[in-house]
Scaffold this motif. Sequence first.
Motif, short mmCIF file in Angstrom:
data_model
loop_
_atom_site.label_atom_id
_atom_site.label_comp_id
_atom_site.label_asym_id
_atom_site.label_seq_id
_atom_site.Cartn_x
_atom_site.Cartn_y
_atom_site.Cartn_z
N LYS A 320 -15.07 -5.08 -51.53
CA LYS A 320 -15.24 -6.53 -51.73
C LYS A 320 -16.58 -6.84 -52.39
O LYS A 320 -16.65 -7.60 -53.37
N LYS A 321 -17.65 -6.23 -51.89
CA LYS A 321 -18.99 -6.51 -52.40
C LYS A 321 -19.12 -6.16 -53.88
O LYS A 321 -19.71 -6.92 -54.66
N HIS A 322 -18.58 -5.01 -54.27
CA HIS A 322 -18.72 -4.54 -55.65
C HIS A 322 -17.56 -4.96 -56.55
O HIS A 322 -17.53 -4.59 -57.72
N GLU A 323 -16.63 -5.73 -55.97
CA GLU A 323 -15.52 -6.32 -56.72
C GLU A 323 -14.80 -5.25 -57.55
O GLU A 323 -14.72 -5.33 -58.78
N LEU A 324 -14.26 -4.28 -56.86
CA LEU A 324 -13.59 -3.15 -57.52
C LEU A 324 -12.10 -3.47 -57.64
O LEU A 324 -11.38 -3.51 -56.63
N PRO A 325 -11.62 -3.70 -58.86
CA PRO A 325 -10.28 -4.29 -59.05
C PRO A 325 -9.11 -3.31 -59.04
O PRO A 325 -7.97 -3.71 -59.21
N TRP A 326 -9.35 -2.00 -58.84
CA TRP A 326 -8.27 -1.03 -58.92
C TRP A 326 -7.68 -0.71 -57.54
O TRP A 326 -8.06 -1.31 -56.53
#
Length: 380
Positions: A320-326
Amino acid sequence: MKTIIATLLFTATAALAQDSQKFTFSGQLTDVNDSLEVWAITVGERDYGKFAVIPCDNGKFTFSTDLTKAKSMQFFIPSTQQQARGYRMLVIGFAIAVPGENLKVEGSVEDFSFGGSKLYQDYNEVNNIIKASNARTRKAYETYSAAINADATKKEAAMEEFNKVREASEAQKSTELMQYIRRNCNNETAAMVLSSLPVDSIPAAVKLLSAEVKGGRMSQFVKAAEDSYKEKVMKDEAKRKVAPGKPAPDFTLNDINGKPFTLSSLRGKYVILDFWGSWCGWCIKGMPDMKKYYEKYSGKFEIVGVDCNDTEAKWKDAVKKHELPWLHVKSEKTDATPQKYAIEGYPTKLIINPDGTIHKVIVGEDPAFYEELDSLFGAK
């Protein structure tokens, strides 16, 4: 009835005592001023982290806690203080916290002796073997540092010499520890030595232990050692299988929503497997470039992040913090997915072809990974 109640109370008390027992760590270390930092990992588990920060008064300290399982400890002067003193290599003391035991240390962080309960008095011989090995390594490192400071062009030769001395020192330590086990096969401390041996020596060392030691309260150490050996065998086998052109081992792990995800469900697409963890600095540093390339070649490949050695909360918070979309899945100790892929460093990225074979393996945050993506998906 009174007898029955008394028996039940005694049994319950004994069970509680086995579940949680007091461990005390105390002593005096001449090179410690205001605090001692302790990191620890439960023997046989992967919960390494900060265990305690113990206040000290002129090096004198005492600390108690309830333990259910033994822990391997590292204790040291806080690293910022060591750096302020000009230390180039972190000086660490090693010990084992055993439930129900009293450990006392005296001396300095790099040269201390064990005392306290009989277990630790007996274990002091092992401590001396490990200390001597650490001292040899530190001396070799100091020689290496002096050599490259005098002539930076000799760095490669100095490193080669340092590695040679370090390997010889480790070999000597292993020989001496095996000799200790032979002499003390009926002593609980012999089982505690297993965690300090090279993995390949474990089967022979366990065979030396008496049945009482293997089946007693130190069985935790024996099981952890045997599991380490099994893991190495699995990794060695995986190394032969995990190579370009070989089929990528399939797995089914829970995704971030708690639903099962199977790697082979992406057959027909290029897939990037990214073995990472929120605790891994280089993994996190690489995320911006990963996101950039995921967008740059949108639709041409899929990424599956395989989180390792995190709690579920830390894993989800990092995504969530690093907004990892995969896609994200979490590996647990029981599924052994990192071992199946022979993972030894983090991050490790694998590019998998649409037919499910391995295209390339890249260890570390290496520009070669992005160069490979450009080669595969860039303008031809």
